[in-house]
Each structure stands twice: as C-alpha cells, then as structure tokens.
Design a protein around this motif. Structure first.
Motif, PDB file in Angstrom:
ATOM      1  N   GLN A 110     -11.190   2.320  -9.660  1.00  0.00           N
ATOM      2  CA  GLN A 110     -12.008   3.112  -8.746  1.00  0.00           C
ATOM      3  C   GLN A 110     -11.193   4.164  -8.000  1.00  0.00           C
ATOM      4  N   CYS A 111      -9.912   4.263  -8.300  1.00  0.00           N
ATOM      5  CA  CYS A 111      -9.071   5.265  -7.654  1.00  0.00           C
ATOM      6  C   CYS A 111      -7.930   5.643  -8.586  1.00  0.00           C
ATOM      7  N   ASP A 112      -7.233   6.712  -8.242  1.00  0.00           N
ATOM      8  CA  ASP A 112      -6.007   7.096  -8.924  1.00  0.00           C
ATOM      9  C   ASP A 112      -4.832   6.511  -8.159  1.00  0.00           C
ATOM     10  N   ALA A 113      -3.773   6.134  -8.855  1.00  0.00           N
ATOM     11  CA  ALA A 113      -2.541   5.661  -8.228  1.00  0.00           C
ATOM     12  C   ALA A 113      -1.396   6.538  -8.715  1.00  0.00           C
ATOM     13  N   VAL A 114      -0.720   7.189  -7.784  1.00  0.00           N
ATOM     14  CA  VAL A 114       0.334   8.164  -8.104  1.00  0.00           C
ATOM     15  C   VAL A 114       1.620   7.760  -7.394  1.00  0.00           C
ATOM     16  N   ALA A 115       2.742   7.861  -8.099  1.00  0.00           N
ATOM     17  CA  ALA A 115       4.036   7.503  -7.522  1.00  0.00           C
ATOM     18  C   ALA A 115       4.512   8.574  -6.547  1.00  0.00           C
ATOM     19  N   LEU A 116       4.944   8.150  -5.360  1.00  0.00           N
ATOM     20  CA  LEU A 116       5.492   9.062  -4.372  1.00  0.00           C
ATOM     21  C   LEU A 116       6.981   9.321  -4.608  1.00  0.00           C
ATOM     22  N   GLU A 117       7.615   8.480  -5.410  1.00  0.00           N
ATOM     23  CA  GLU A 117       9.024   8.623  -5.777  1.00  0.00           C
ATOM     24  C   GLU A 117       9.209   7.880  -7.089  1.00  0.00           C
ATOM     25  N   ASP A 118      10.367   8.017  -7.727  1.00  0.00           N
ATOM     26  CA  ASP A 118      10.635   7.240  -8.925  1.00  0.00           C
ATOM     27  C   ASP A 118      10.461   5.764  -8.590  1.00  0.00           C
ATOM     28  N   SER A 119       9.617   5.095  -9.357  1.00  0.00           N
ATOM     29  CA  SER A 119       9.203   3.733  -9.002  1.00  0.00           C
ATOM     30  C   SER A 119       9.194   2.844 -10.230  1.00  0.00           C
ATOM     31  N   GLU A 120       9.089   1.561  -9.985  1.00  0.00           N
ATOM     32  CA  GLU A 120       8.889   0.603 -11.077  1.00  0.00           C
ATOM     33  C   GLU A 120       7.886  -0.440 -10.631  1.00  0.00           C
ATOM     34  N   VAL A 121       7.008  -0.826 -11.551  1.00  0.00           N
ATOM     35  CA  VAL A 121       6.007  -1.851 -11.268  1.00  0.00           C
ATOM     36  C   VAL A 121       6.130  -2.986 -12.265  1.00  0.00           C
ATOM     37  N   CYS A 122       5.686  -4.152 -11.843  1.00  0.00           N
ATOM     38  CA  CYS A 122       5.505  -5.284 -12.734  1.00  0.00           C
ATOM     39  C   CYS A 122       4.069  -5.227 -13.252  1.00  0.00           C
TER      40      CYS A 122
END
Length: 250
Positions: A110-122
């Motif tokens: 229901q939304c967009d998710a954008v990285a504010l900096e170089d990131s990593e997710v599980c």
C-alpha cells in the motif's frame, strides 16, 4: 555485525552484514528474546539478504506481497499517494524495524519504500514465516507485539499531525528519533538526519521553509546545535517540554 559507535550511527559495513541473525547487533530489536539455538537456525534459514542503494525502491504501491523486510542497516522512508497524486510520507524506518506489514491483509503493498542511504534488509518470506509460527509460539507472540506497536505508531502520527502546533510537531519528531537511536545503542543526543528537510516537512505537514525556521529558532534558543544534517540536542529537557506542548519559558 560490529557494535556501533556510541556517538553516531555507522556507515554500512557490508562484510559484517554477512553474519547470521544470532550475531546481528539488531536481532534483539526485531527478534524475540528466548529463541533457542535450533529455533534461531530455523528462522535464519528462511531469511535472505538484500542490499538497497540510496534512493532505490525496495517495493512499490501495488507490488504483490511476498516478504516482510527487517532493516538490518540503513534507513528507509515510506510514502503513499494522496488523492491529488502528491506523495505523502508515512514513516521513516531504521535498523531493527519491519517493512511490509501494510500488505498482509490486501496481498499487495500500500506504499512505496525507498532507501534514504545505502541499506541492507533481511528478506523474510511471509508464507515460510507463517509455517514457523505454528512451531515457535514465541515468534508468533513477538510478531503480534510488532503489529501492535505499528498500530500505536500510526495513532501517534494522527495525533502529531492533527492536534499539535508546528513547533511541537518538530520537537516531538526529534524526541522520537532520539529514543529510537538510543534503543539501538547510538547516542541519543548526537545524530545525523538521514532524511531531507523536505521529507521532514512532508511527514509533519510543514513546508520546508517552516522546518528551516524551526531549526534556526531551536538553534538560537540553545536547544539544538546544527551542522548541515548533523544535530546535537544541546538542551534535551527543553526539547521534551516543547514536545509535550508546554512553553520552555514557563
């Protein structure tokens, strides 16, 4: 993952991010306490790692739901589109927080998710996570607590935008960031704003000019020290008083 500096959040350490859940410095935030080694290994076996460069999108509105994402390093912003098509930022997420729960009931994001900096997710496949819920009740209870916190967060946003004057909104925003950094082992009074002033204004329902004026006002009053995006909460008690809606001069 190596322990962060007590003063500021570190830059992304890719080598350290290859370690498993049990050795991640954020696991106590996004995972329940009390999982034994075998349960931790089962959970870790279903989790993938995904790097997201600054300004890249993790998922978009309408994307089919398949996974939840635990922020392992870095920060994100989420936003939706208003009826007039304008973007409205709905939150800023940092290490140890989950992204994607908005899609569980509708099977699409229901939304967009954008990285504010170089990131990593599980990357946590939700279908496989549900299978583990049946075998690991502690994990299910923890997930319910996370959902409850998300509901509380959304209610706080409504209060923030509906009943607070501009000065109070901004103070409450900074106090919230402070507490979240402290929970992660970082300094509660010295940190960098990863989001732009425009993003902050969008989130708080303020113009970028208002955000700049408030930063200048708080700096002149000795509440903040500002160096570009680096902040020092020089008078944290005064900031908390403002966040509660009181006058620091009273």
């Amino acid at each position: 993952m190596h322990q962060p500096s007590p003063h500021t959040a570190p830059l992304l350490d890719i080598a350290a991010l290859r370690k498993s859940c049990s050795s991640c410095s954020m696991h106590q935030l996004c995972l329940p306490m009390g999982l034994d080694e075998s349960d931790m290994l089962r959970l870790d076996s279903i989790i993938g790692r995904r790097r997201v460069r600054r300004d890249d999108t993790l998922y978009r509105i309408g994307d089919k739901f398949g996974s939840l994402y635990a922020v392992r390093a870095g920060q994100f912003k989420t936003y939706q589109a208003n009826p007039d098509g304008a973007r409205q930022i709905t939150g800023f997420q940092m290490s140890g927080e989950l992204l994607g729960m908005d899609a569980i009931s509708t099977d699409s994001h229901q939304c967009d998710a954008v990285a504010l900096e170089d990131s990593e997710v599980c990357d946590i496949p939700f279908a496989r996570l549900e299978e583990l819920f049946g075998d690991i009740p502690t994990l299910l209870r923890h997930f319910h607590r996370i959902m409850s916190k998300e509901i509380t967060r959304e209610q706080s946003i409504i209060l923030l935008l509906g009943n607070m004057r501009a000065e109070q909104r901004f103070a409450a925003f900074l106090v919230n960031l402070s507490s979240r950094y402290a929970a992660r082992g970082y300094s509660s009074t010295n940190f960098q704003l990863r989001m732009t002033r425009e993003d902050i204004g969008n989130y708080l329902g303020l113009t970028i000019e208002s955000v700049s004026r408030l930063l200048s006002k708080f700096r002149k009053e000795g509440i903040l020290k500002v160096d570009k995006r680096d902040l020092e909460l020089a008078d944290f008690p005064a900031l908390k008083i403002l966040a509660m809606g009181a006058d620091t001069c009273s």
